[in-house]
Design an enzyme around this catalytic site. Sequence first.
Site, PDB file in Angstrom:
ATOM      1  CG  HIS A  72     -30.662  80.872 -29.478  1.00 53.79           C
ATOM      2  ND1 HIS A  72     -30.374  80.282 -28.304  1.00 53.79           N
ATOM      3  CD2 HIS A  72     -31.964  81.004 -29.573  1.00 53.79           C
ATOM      4  CE1 HIS A  72     -31.193  80.612 -27.927  1.00 53.79           C
ATOM      5  NE2 HIS A  72     -32.431  80.672 -28.378  1.00 53.79           N
ATOM      6  CE1 TYR A 199     -22.467  79.556 -24.959  1.00 53.43           C
ATOM      7  CE2 TYR A 199     -21.243  78.611 -23.934  1.00 53.43           C
ATOM      8  CZ  TYR A 199     -21.668  78.344 -25.087  1.00 53.43           C
ATOM      9  OH  TYR A 199     -22.160  76.984 -25.721  1.00 53.43           O
ATOM     10  N   PRO A 286     -17.951  69.979 -22.778  1.00 60.52           N
ATOM     11  CG  PRO A 286     -19.561  70.614 -20.907  1.00 60.52           C
ATOM     12  CD  PRO A 286     -18.264  70.096 -21.881  1.00 60.52           C
ATOM     13  CE  LYS A 290     -18.524  72.900 -32.898  1.00 61.65           C
ATOM     14  NZ  LYS A 290     -19.336  73.360 -33.302  1.00 61.65           N
ATOM     15  CE1 TYR A 377     -21.370  77.688 -29.059  1.00 61.11           C
ATOM     16  CE2 TYR A 377     -22.662  78.364 -30.339  1.00 61.11           C
ATOM     17  CZ  TYR A 377     -22.796  77.830 -28.938  1.00 61.11           C
ATOM     18  OH  TYR A 377     -23.347  77.977 -28.126  1.00 61.11           O
TER      19      TYR A 377
HETATM   20  C1  PHB Z   1     -26.827  72.704 -23.561  1.00 61.55           C
HETATM   21  O1  PHB Z   1     -28.012  73.616 -23.819  1.00 61.55           O
HETATM   22  O2  PHB Z   1     -27.205  71.870 -22.314  1.00 61.55           O
HETATM   23  C2  PHB Z   1     -25.856  73.544 -23.582  1.00 61.55           C
HETATM   24  C3  PHB Z   1     -25.838  74.488 -24.216  1.00 61.55           C
HETATM   25  C4  PHB Z   1     -24.468  74.989 -24.958  1.00 61.55           C
HETATM   26  C5  PHB Z   1     -23.381  74.217 -24.496  1.00 61.55           C
HETATM   27  C6  PHB Z   1     -23.634  73.359 -23.263  1.00 61.55           C
HETATM   28  C7  PHB Z   1     -25.279  72.472 -22.946  1.00 61.55           C
HETATM   29  O3  PHB Z   1     -22.392  75.125 -24.894  1.00 61.55           O
END
Ligand code: PHB
Length: 386
Positions: A72, A199, A286, A290, A377
């Site tokens: 990505h 997000y 999460p 990280k 990130y």
């Molecule tokens: C996930 O793909 O499970 C995932 C991705 C980004 C995050 C947390 C979990 O911030």
Amino acid sequence: MRTQVGIVGAGPAGLMLAMLLHREGIESVVVEARTREYVEDRVRAGLLEQNTVDLLRELDVGERLDSEGLEHNGIYLRYDEENHYVDMAGLTGRHITIYGQQEVVKDLTQALLGRGVSVLFEVSDVELHDIDTDHPRITYEHDGRADELTCDAIAGCDGFHGVSRETIADQLTEYEYVYGFGWLGILAEAKPATDELIYAWHEDGFALYTMRSETISRLYLQVDAEEDIGNWPDDRIWNELGVRLGDVNAGPIFDKGITPMRSYVAEPMQHGRLFLAGDSAHIVPPTGAKGLNLAVNDVRILAPGLTELVRDGRTDRLDRYTAAALRRVWRAQDFSNYMTQMLHHLGGGRFERRLQLARLEYVERSEPAARSLAENYVGLPAEPDF
Ligand code: PHB
Ligand code: APR
């Protein structure tokens, strides 16, 4: 039994460490409490930083990652019913890759066993001894027999609920923050309705749209930390995801669970000949993705130190382990907390909600603000040496 490095825990930290040591010709044995199937099927997060991807490739375990991982370029921040793109690759030149943690665990386990490294599953009653001496020991039961492993050093990679951190509890200072909420996560057989992660800030609370493949979606909803999963039949989940995320493709849900969120660090990450790595030493919420990447970074730093100890009997590098690892740990703590506080319903009222929107808009309006988010990130480049 005798080995050079005893590793407790076959999660990403323990397995990756065993791989790094094997590359240097250092012998290790991994002892894991659960079955291989349990560890390989455990659903966790799935976002790899560029550093993590680079290391998996370097270790020759990147083949499936390269064919099945989804590279990505950025993420969407969603607020006011609109998606706002943060072009991470454009801002940093680095990428993120979607690939489930349990897939990483499968690849590493297979590679280790293929290279003749011992990974013992279903080991019980693990205890650590003599860590203040040059010959620490791990005692455990395996196949109904009591056994003992004498080593030059022990790596405690046994996660947040393991025994390693507990063994040196009276040496540690703990830093902790418990959020009053958690994430309800689902895996569903559904084509993701988005090309990159979303997000979402929403009046009802945070939501995240992520994926595992072209046909498997992974989605999360902010819920109360004490929430009962029984209150969330599938219809209610899809409905709420639609409210918070806009367009969502629904499909059969095949995994569902609630994880409470916390931030935690134990310092120092070592005592005598015991070295903690990964979740055994620290937990992040999460939102910054990280956890796994930090675990990998710890062992990237730990492996050369252990190698030096085994080869030359020197501890210069190992003595610097905690300081070197903690720089990244605390950077990630700050970033994960920032993302969490910016996007979740924190219960502080209208003023707080408007501040969150001001922060989100700043990321859209200011390139330095977006760049700062992006470099955290995708992950700061790994230090070449320390
Ligand atoms: C996930 O793909 O499970 C995932 C991705 C980004 C995050 C947390 C979990 O911030
Ligand atoms: N003896 C042996 N093994 C143990 C013991 C014990 N007493 N206690 C726990 N373990 C094992 C667990 O069963 C698990 O397989 O240690 C392993 C720890 O693995 P993880 O919890 O995955 O931790 P880590 O390798 O540090 O990886 C961090 O995992 O929790 C996620 O989000 C986190 O992605 C991050 C990653």
